[in-house]
Design a protein around this motif. Structure first.
Motif, PDB file in Angstrom:
ATOM      1  N   HIS A  40       0.816  -1.211   0.000  1.00  0.00           N
ATOM      2  CA  HIS A  40       0.000   0.000   0.000  1.00  0.00           C
ATOM      3  C   HIS A  40       0.855   1.268   0.000  1.00  0.00           C
ATOM      4  O   HIS A  40       0.445   2.298   0.529  1.00  0.00           O
ATOM      5  CB  HIS A  40      -0.925   0.004   1.228  1.00  0.00           C
ATOM      6  N   CYS A  41       2.035   1.208  -0.603  1.00  0.00           N
ATOM      7  CA  CYS A  41       2.915   2.385  -0.555  1.00  0.00           C
ATOM      8  C   CYS A  41       2.473   3.455  -1.547  1.00  0.00           C
ATOM      9  O   CYS A  41       2.793   4.621  -1.389  1.00  0.00           O
ATOM     10  CB  CYS A  41       4.353   1.982  -0.838  1.00  0.00           C
ATOM     11  N   GLY A  42       1.771   3.046  -2.606  1.00  0.00           N
ATOM     12  CA  GLY A  42       1.250   4.029  -3.555  1.00  0.00           C
ATOM     13  C   GLY A  42       2.249   4.492  -4.611  1.00  0.00           C
ATOM     14  O   GLY A  42       1.926   5.355  -5.419  1.00  0.00           O
ATOM     15  N   LEU A  86       0.982   4.758  -8.204  1.00  0.00           N
ATOM     16  CA  LEU A  86      -0.215   5.521  -8.574  1.00  0.00           C
ATOM     17  C   LEU A  86      -0.064   6.337  -9.854  1.00  0.00           C
ATOM     18  O   LEU A  86      -0.846   6.195 -10.788  1.00  0.00           O
ATOM     19  CB  LEU A  86      -0.639   6.453  -7.432  1.00  0.00           C
ATOM     20  N   TYR A 139      -5.688   6.009 -13.349  1.00  0.00           N
ATOM     21  CA  TYR A 139      -5.664   6.871 -12.162  1.00  0.00           C
ATOM     22  C   TYR A 139      -5.347   8.306 -12.564  1.00  0.00           C
ATOM     23  O   TYR A 139      -5.959   9.252 -12.074  1.00  0.00           O
ATOM     24  CB  TYR A 139      -4.639   6.366 -11.143  1.00  0.00           C
ATOM     25  N   GLU A 158      -8.896   6.539  -6.427  1.00  0.00           N
ATOM     26  CA  GLU A 158      -8.140   5.454  -5.810  1.00  0.00           C
ATOM     27  C   GLU A 158      -8.616   4.104  -6.346  1.00  0.00           C
ATOM     28  O   GLU A 158      -7.809   3.220  -6.626  1.00  0.00           O
ATOM     29  CB  GLU A 158      -8.314   5.511  -4.283  1.00  0.00           C
ATOM     30  N   ARG A 204      -3.104   0.314  -6.772  1.00  0.00           N
ATOM     31  CA  ARG A 204      -3.225   0.023  -5.346  1.00  0.00           C
ATOM     32  C   ARG A 204      -4.685  -0.211  -4.964  1.00  0.00           C
ATOM     33  O   ARG A 204      -5.013  -1.122  -4.204  1.00  0.00           O
ATOM     34  CB  ARG A 204      -2.654   1.208  -4.553  1.00  0.00           C
ATOM     35  N   ASP A 235      -4.767   5.636   4.396  1.00  0.00           N
ATOM     36  CA  ASP A 235      -3.651   6.064   3.546  1.00  0.00           C
ATOM     37  C   ASP A 235      -2.609   4.949   3.591  1.00  0.00           C
ATOM     38  O   ASP A 235      -2.967   3.775   3.617  1.00  0.00           O
ATOM     39  CB  ASP A 235      -3.127   7.429   4.016  1.00  0.00           C
ATOM     40  N   ALA A 277      -2.650  12.037  -2.444  1.00  0.00           N
ATOM     41  CA  ALA A 277      -2.477  10.732  -3.063  1.00  0.00           C
ATOM     42  C   ALA A 277      -2.652   9.593  -2.061  1.00  0.00           C
ATOM     43  O   ALA A 277      -2.604   8.425  -2.441  1.00  0.00           O
ATOM     44  CB  ALA A 277      -1.093  10.646  -3.704  1.00  0.00           C
ATOM     45  N   GLY A 278      -2.818   9.933  -0.789  1.00  0.00           N
ATOM     46  CA  GLY A 278      -2.969   8.864   0.194  1.00  0.00           C
ATOM     47  C   GLY A 278      -1.698   8.059   0.404  1.00  0.00           C
ATOM     48  O   GLY A 278      -1.747   6.859   0.650  1.00  0.00           O
ATOM     49  N   THR A 279      -0.532   8.727   0.323  1.00  0.00           N
ATOM     50  CA  THR A 279       0.718   8.032   0.640  1.00  0.00           C
ATOM     51  C   THR A 279       1.180   8.354   2.053  1.00  0.00           C
ATOM     52  O   THR A 279       2.251   7.913   2.471  1.00  0.00           O
ATOM     53  CB  THR A 279       1.873   8.410  -0.319  1.00  0.00           C
TER      54      THR A 279
END
Ligand SMILES: Cc1cc2nc3c(=O)[nH]c(=O)nc-3n(C[C@H](O)[C@H](O)[C@H](O)COP(=O)(O)OP(=O)(O)OC[C@H]3O[C@@H](n4cnc5c(N)ncnc54)[C@H](O)[C@@H]3O)c2cc1C
Ligand code: SF4
Ligand code: SF4
Lengths: 428, 489
Positions: A23-25, A28, A34, A40, A45, B41, B81-83
């Motif tokens: 879940h580090c993103g 993205l 996206y 999201e 992710r 996040d 970005a939810g990081t």
């Protein structure tokens, strides 16, 4: 946590796969869907989280999960950014298969796709007949008439080039001898779309390989690689097709080959993953599979002496750059052509929106994904746009034409072939 | 003093209908599975389902959405970005998520004045890329820069490897436009960098989305230095690498970055797409980056070489060209994610200690990890004394989870004990809210609360973050809140 959710029951391995994501993103902004939606749930992710949620029984399998796996391009740009080694492409195929098995892949377009893939594309002769019919319809103007009646046909018409005449669609010779000093022997995968719509690319590929000192065999009995079926969630047809190719490419003509070469990034990626589809049987084919540019670069290109004065943008097919990690080989080959100027453009590594059958099934998103690429290409203003996958060639060509741009789309080997043609015979 | 708002209890249908009228149907998400993906996040342990998610495109849409939330009494939380790694964007109390990811336009680049004006959803790395041709860059470079947004960076006052020389986000934000929780739009600061009166930009940077929603940011751009050298100093163990950090700083040099990566991290990264040829047998690598005038490089390199030899360096490798330098940095920045190879979950800790105590603190941190039998790795901004002990685990194992939380708390206590602080750059969020009492007195916290209440009087904007909710709660020497007490969604 439930271990009896519908998704878990259909394919328990998906839960394990989803756990690879921390879940580090970092993936993205690499994801075209996206970037366009900002959502999201339309990100890699998010999609993995949806799969995990469905596998753990926290959310429903249908609805959003099915939609999002449909909206995913399968471009695997996310894999190129993922430090955790998530094998997203494989998860997507398995997820789509589970959704299809659960009867949740609904709608006439998906049904039509399933029919076409299973009953036509899987059989070379039927596919050939279908393209002959389409070619005839085009020559009689019937496609235009149908397009007036059905908007979908009209849209599809814009993506398809005219089907070439029969001569360009005939099979490749079973054997073509090496030219100059012989370096070895390779087998070539003809591909289905390549063979039907881009016979010239296939022929150029044979010539370029021969020029580079390789005997080229085109084994009987080979067929579609099954990639389109896998992307559509029909893994059993893929496995069946892969089995046929494993047989066809084991000792073609009774002799070993140095590589099994493909000139279509999508097919090459599928061949390279045969070991995952057919554990225990597919390893040899997977080991031997090479993209034509990768192979020429690996063995060392015989530099053409003929020159080609042109500005060229190279656009990375997703299934070459992201699925196989090949991006510098084709650029090196093109740079070796005297006179050719390789022009960089922004966005070269992002998906063009073709994505197999995606441009037919997800029309709007496909076009939105293509736009930034066309902007970048227009800014770079090349004479040629080189890319090594038939779907991408069709999609970019259609986009370029619609914008009235002068550039034309070619496969990198076609440019090499032209350069060799300009070399004096015998020298390369 | 504002009490936390109650969970939204109004009619979701009306809320959704009104928000759709602002942002359009495509940009208003309300189906349960869509909301599910906005539950957290980068801190996945603590997830809560929002009521609605909206994706506005402009400041006006943000203001209109805030006005509706306020009118209906629904809490709301900004998101980029939810990081984030401290739960800053996690929607507590059924909040509406107001996500800025579609506000991704670079509005102005002014090379002469070296500033850029951006929307909050601009991805950090995209800004530097957009100005590179002008010989400029945006200095704050969090490891998540390829994904995180400048709006999120402002809210967290994010740093990065180059913070050592260039400072954190707060040193690079000149002015902001923001929508306050009462739905008014204000402009704070000035593009000149000089602004009379209270330094409200300073208050907003690092406020973790509790003072309002930033809708436009004017940032400072820097000139790309003439020369850059990136050096890998390869050591047998982490403490020796830390001693070299001390030596370099004492020498008076100001490198652009000093980053330590330990063996477990190196091995995970080298197995990933970010592999850069880091030595997997080394106990630790110190990445040293020097930048400045070309004529200074040789002398500095020689000094570094001498200092490194003093600390028993095994080898020094210098990046041969820009490509190799990029590879090294990609490897460093992919490090957190690469730990995902070891276990399904990763707890990234963040604390700062005085630089001189680094070697001892690290030994102690490793001892804590061992005592709790945890898979611990360390990759950190050594030059700033900013530690990131990372624990790889599986949240589905309740016993392991309990050990992770207990060890994390001990590590924080250790850092505070040696004169450090709770977080260097990842923020407090929900994660460390209840630890704030370790560092601040009740009066200190009251001062913060009063500032928050001045901007956010009814507490609807990002409730439950940053500051412990009541005096009682924070005075009672807060215990680590077990995540199992918190609903997963
Ligand atoms: C792999 C990885 C590496 C990281 N490395 C670093 C690092 O080196 N340095 C560092 O500092 N951090 C780092 N982080 C943490 C994180 O990336 C930063 O905190 C980043 O600034 C968050 O940005 P975001 O856009 O993801 O914000 P989000 O996570 O979406 O939000 C973070 C906070 O900002 C608030 N917020 C978001 N947008 C706005 C807005 N427009 N107005 C007001 N408030 C807003 C949210 O409410 C929340 O409180 C890392 C994270 C990961 C996953
Ligand atoms: S495969 Fe492409 S479209 Fe699908 S999630 Fe990954 S990056 Fe996005
Ligand atoms: S980069 Fe990999 S680990 Fe990180 S969120 Fe994306 S898929 Fe998950």
């Amino acid at each position: 946590m439930s271990e009896t959710s519908p998704l878990f029951d259909l394919d328990p391995s998906l839960l394990d796969d989803s756990l690879d994501c921390v879940h580090c993103g970092l993936c993205l902004s690499a994801c075209p869907t996206y970037r366009i939606t900002g959502r999201e749930n339309s990100s890699p992710r998010g999609r993995i989280y949806l799969i995990r949620g469905a596998a753990e029984g926290k959310i429903e399998l249908g609805g959003v999960v099915a939609e999002e796996l449909g909206l995913c391009l399968g471009c695997r740009a996310c894999e190129s950014e993922c430090p955790s080694g998530v094998e997203y492409g494989a998860m997507l195929e398995k997820g789509r298969a589970a959704i299809a098995d659960a009867g949740l892949r609904k709608g006439w377009a998906y049904r039509l796709e399933g029919f076409a893939l299973r009953r036509i594309v899987a059989f070379p002769r039927r596919l050939h007949a279908a393209f002959s019919l389409l070619g005839l319809a085009q020559r009689l103007g019937m496609d235009r008439v149908a397009g007036l009646l059905l908007p979908f046909v009209d849209y599809a018409r814009g993506l398809l080039p005219r089907v070439p005449r029969a001569a360009a669609r005939r099979r490749l010779p079973a054997f073509t001898p090496a030219q100059g000093e012989r370096r070895g022997r390779v087998a070539l995968l003809e591909g289905c779309v390549m063979a039907e719509l881009f016979g010239d690319v296939n022929r150029a590929t044979v010539r370029v390989l021969a020029r580079n000192g390789y005997d080229v065999v085109v084994p009987e009995g080979q067929g579609c690689c099954g990639a389109l079926h896998a992307h559509a969630g029909d893994l059993s047809t893929s496995r069946r097709l892969a089995t046929k190719n494993v047989e066809a490419f084991a000792l073609p003509g009774g002799e070993p080959v140095d590589a099994v070469v493909s000139n279509s990034a999508g097919c090459g990626a599928a061949l390279g993953e045969t070991d995952q589809w057919l554990p225990g049987r597919g390893e040899e084919l997977a080991r031997q599979a090479r993209d034509v540019c990768e192979w020429l670069d690996e063995v060392g290109l015989r530099a053409p002496s003929g020159s080609l004065a042109a500005r060229v943008c190279y656009d990375d097919p997703c299934h070459l750059v992201h699925a196989q990690g090949i991006s510098s080989a084709p650029r090196r080959l093109l740079s070796a052509i005297p006179g050719l100027e390789l022009v960089a453009h922004a966005d070269a590594e992002s998906c063009c929106g073709a994505a197999g059958t995606y441009n037919l099934l997800q029309r709007e998103m496909s076009q939105r994904v293509l736009e930034p690429k066309l902007d970048a290409l227009a800014a770079a203003d090349p004479d040629w746009i080189a890319t090594g996958n038939p779907g991408c060639m069709l999609q970019i060509e259609a986009g370029v034409r619609a914008r009235g741009m002068a550039a034309r789309v070619v496969h990198p080997v076609e440019l090499l072939d032209r350069a060799y043609a300009g070399s004096a015979p015998g020298e390369s | 003093m504002s009490e936390p708002p109650l969970t939204f209890s109004g009619s979701p249908a009306i809320l959704i209908e009104r928000l759709i009228a602002v942002v359009g149907e495509d940009h208003c998400l309300s189906r349960p599975e869509e909301l599910f993906t906005y539950g957290c996040d980068g801190l996945t342990l603590d997830a809560h389902r929002p009521s609605v998610v909206v994706l506005p495109k402009s400041s006006q849409e943000v203001a209109a959405a805030v006005a509706i939330c306020r009118e209906l009494g629904c809490p709301f939380v900004p998101r980029g970005a939810g990081t984030g790694l401290s739960g800053g964007a996690t929607p507590l109390f059924g909040a509406v998520v107001i996500c800025c990811s579609r506000m991704g336009e670079i509005l102005e680049i002014d090379a002469e004045n070296r500033i850029a004006v951006v929307q909050p959803g601009v991805v950090n790395a995209h800004l530097s890329r957009a100005v590179a041709d002008l010989g400029l860059f945006y200095a704050p470079d969090p490891s998540s820069q390829q994904a995180c947004t400048i709006g999120g960076n402002v809210a967290e006052n994010s740093g990065g490897p180059h913070t050592l020389k260039y400072g954190t986000t707060t040193n690079h934000v000149l002015a902001v436009e923001m929508v306050l929780p009462d739905a008014s739009t204000v402009r704070l600061g000035s593009p000149t960098g000089f602004s009379p009166g209270y330094d409200l930009v300073g208050a907003v940077v690092g406020s973790e989305g509790t003072l309002g929603i930033v809708t436009e940011i004017t940032v400072r751009l820097m000139a790309i230095p003439e020369a850059v050298e990136t050096i890998l100093a390869i050591f047998d163990d982490v403490p020796s690498a830390c001693r070299l950090v001390g030596g370099i700083i004492r020498s008076g040099m100001v490198p652009a970055a000093l980053e330590v990566v330990d063996q477990r991290t190196i091995r995970a990264v080298e197995a990933s797409v970010y592999a850069a040829g880091l030595p997997t047998e080394a106990g630790a690598v110190l990445i040293i980056e020097l930048d400045g005038a070309a004529c200074e490089m040789e002398g500095q390199l020689a000094r570094i070489r001498a200092l490194a030899e003093n600390e028993g360096v095994r080898d020094l490798r210098i990046a041969e060209n820009a490509e190799e330098r990029t590879l090294f940095w990609r490897a460093r920045k992919g490090a957190f994610g690469a730990m995902g190879r070891l276990a399904p979950d990763l707890y990234v800790h963040d604390a700062v200690v005085p630089r001189a105590s680094l070697p001892e603190v690290l030994e102690e941190i490793c001892a804590i990890g061992d005592r709790y039998s945890l898979k611990l790795s360390n990759v950190f901004h050594a030059g700033d004394g900013n530690l990131h002990p990372n624990i790889s685990f599986d949240r589905r194992d309740p016993d392991e989870l309990a050990r992770v939380l207990a060890a994390g708390r001990e590590m924080l206590e250790l850092c505070v004990r040696v004169g450090g602080v709770l977080t260097g750059e990842h923020g407090v969020g929900t994660e460390k809210r209840d630890y704030m009492g370790m560092l601040f007195s009740p009066d200190d916290l009251d001062a913060m609360r009063r500032l928050r209440d001045a901007f956010n009087p009814d507490g609807l904007c990002n409730p439950g973050k940053l500051i412990p909710t009541t005096r009682a709660c924070m005075e009672s020497n807060p215990k680590a809140r077990g995540y199992d007490e918190v609903p997963l969604e």
